[in-house]
Scaffold this active site. Sequence first.
Site, PDB file in Angstrom:
ATOM      1  N   GLU A  90       0.834  -1.212   0.000  1.00  0.00           N
ATOM      2  CA  GLU A  90       0.000   0.000   0.000  1.00  0.00           C
ATOM      3  C   GLU A  90       0.867   1.260   0.000  1.00  0.00           C
ATOM      4  OE1 GLU A  90      -2.946  -0.663  -0.747  1.00  0.00           O
ATOM      5  OE2 GLU A  90      -2.905  -2.777  -0.206  1.00  0.00           O
TER       6      GLU A  90
ATOM      7  N   TYR B 271      -1.821  -8.269 -11.337  1.00  0.00           N
ATOM      8  CA  TYR B 271      -0.738  -8.075 -10.368  1.00  0.00           C
ATOM      9  C   TYR B 271       0.495  -8.865 -10.796  1.00  0.00           C
ATOM     10  CZ  TYR B 271      -4.291  -6.468  -6.947  1.00  0.00           C
ATOM     11  OH  TYR B 271      -5.289  -5.804  -6.284  1.00  0.00           O
TER      12      TYR B 271
HETATM   13 ZN   LIG Z   1      -2.599  -2.860  -4.878  1.00  0.00          ZN
END
Ligand SMILES: [Zn+2]
Length: 644
Positions: free
Chosen positions: A320, A407
């Site tokens: 994050e 991702y």
């Molecule tokens: Zn992320």
Amino acid sequence: MIYLLLCIVLSYGAEIDVNTFSNYIEVSQEHVHIEWLLDLDQQHINATSQQIFRVNSNKLDKIDLDIYQLDIIAVYISSSGNILQHNIIKQGDQSLLQGDVLQIKLDRVYLRGEYIKLNIRYNLDSKGARALGFLRKEQTYSKQVPYLFSQCEDNNCRSMIPLQDTPSVKIYFTASVLVKDARINVFMTGNKLQSMKFKLLNNYDNLQALTLYQFELDIKIPAYLIGIIAGEVVEKSTGNQTYVIAEPHFIDDYAQELSDLPIYMNEMQKYIGPYIWGDYKIVILPASFPFGGMEHPLLTFASPTIIVGDKSGVGTAIHEIAHSWVGNTVTGRNWANFWINEGFCVFLERKILSRLNGLDSVKLDAINGNSSAYTSMQTFGLDNSFSSMHPNTKNRNPDEATSRVPYEKGYQLLTYLETLIKEDPFQQFLRDYIQHFKFQSIDEDQLYQFLLNWVRTNKGDDAQKIITDIQTIWKDWVYKPGLSPIQIDVQTPLFTNANNLAKAWIDGRGQVPEQADEFIQYKPNQKSVFLQYLIDNSGLVEKTVLATMDQKYVLTFYKDQKIAYKWYRLVLLVEYREALEGVHDFVSKVGVSSYLKVLYDLLGYHYNEEAYLWFDENKTFYHPVVVEAIEKILQKYPKKNIFE
Ligand SMILES: [Zn+2]
């Protein structure tokens, strides 16, 4: 009109967002201010939004905004108070998927370059606002005060604010939030202001009895980054402009677990450049928060599953933090380019983790990530565009395309580019990339052109060969579903050892293998590889293997939820009923969407009765987007009539 629109799109030159109904190319939102009066007991919000638009087309007589189930009361010109006509244009079968259009008829024709300032009054409640999780006070630790949190990504912000809900548009965001209960503390994306700055838009009879919070962010953000929490929460400094926010009971433990935040922040800045957003705050949410984390600027959200007790789950915090550069500063311009946020973010996360934990450990993370990406691909279908880095989300809720695929394939692409360009120059490339595109929303082609130019300028005699290599793989890597065209090197003995141990358990058929104690020393990512091997070979695993293994390692009710989740997948696949109470406990305590979707899919098939029973029990605990997703999954496994 169509011709005109086409001309605008062509001159615009970049990919459009197919998941917004707004006319964001003709007119762009510049500033969104909200004023909310929260009534968390009644799960109701009395809302007004003031918005500034800039006209981009030659002539403009209407503004179309995205809404989802919002009760619109009135739209008016801010300065004069003149009411504007508004219509809600229902979008048929898209209505419940992506919402409807709020069409605002302007009071005159506006010309290119003109600004328009509007107020929209509306109501929000727990039934319609799927971005909002309203927790009853019984669902919090202290059971004294209700709690509210949001989850706007992907396109759920339209269920709490009427706006141009697209990552193509970046806005200044400010807010006034009023609460009736003084015990309720509020945090939103942005800086909390110490004194009142924004005049209130409405009159309130009982203003004296209300507590007012105001927020401001001086960097533009896309709508999906707007976030709020309200409840009995406190913040605690972890040093160097980093803070943890949580319910008071947990704050000391959480702050202790996250005490290395300044170290992560420091490492990240050393690699990628200065952090520009001010303070870094991370909220550890109640258990029903549906995601691992969410990167709102100055207000990261994280699931309590990252708190394991030994700092082993904090990779999420590093992820994050990385979003502060990739995603929040440079943003993918639509949901097909989501990998521009997430692929880069995983790359930065693992770059920092490799410096903290070593390269072999990161290779395990890459193997685990790829394995869950591949599981998603199998669910989508290996030819489905959702199994590519550039999913086709037209007429779909883009949430449906969410998986590890962007991702991991994004990470693998960047790792491959790093091997072509070499480590130090690639670091420089990433820094230059952030500088070049900062505060913009971009698509893969803009990145691609920038990359080729950068290589041409910076790689001297090697440039042509590198460019050819990139050109050979780029389109396939981005657009082709299935595994990446080139496999990156993730070989490590940690992987081989974990697989050998898992195989020894299978072969032992209930006997404890000689090297069984190695497992105790494994880090969580190696335990995860071990369990994944058993999941992948579950057809060979006998129930007695799980019984002995559970005795030896005590995996049922395991504290680290990531490990517990994999264990329960295995339990369900093998139908090891003795551990079912652990599954029940897990689905009643953990609200993370990705875990629950997989577990309910298995439950629906293997333990149909329990699936329906436990889902009913926990419906009020889960976030609305999760309830919707599980309902859809259970449709595949109709409820069996136990009296049949
Ligand atoms: Zn992320």
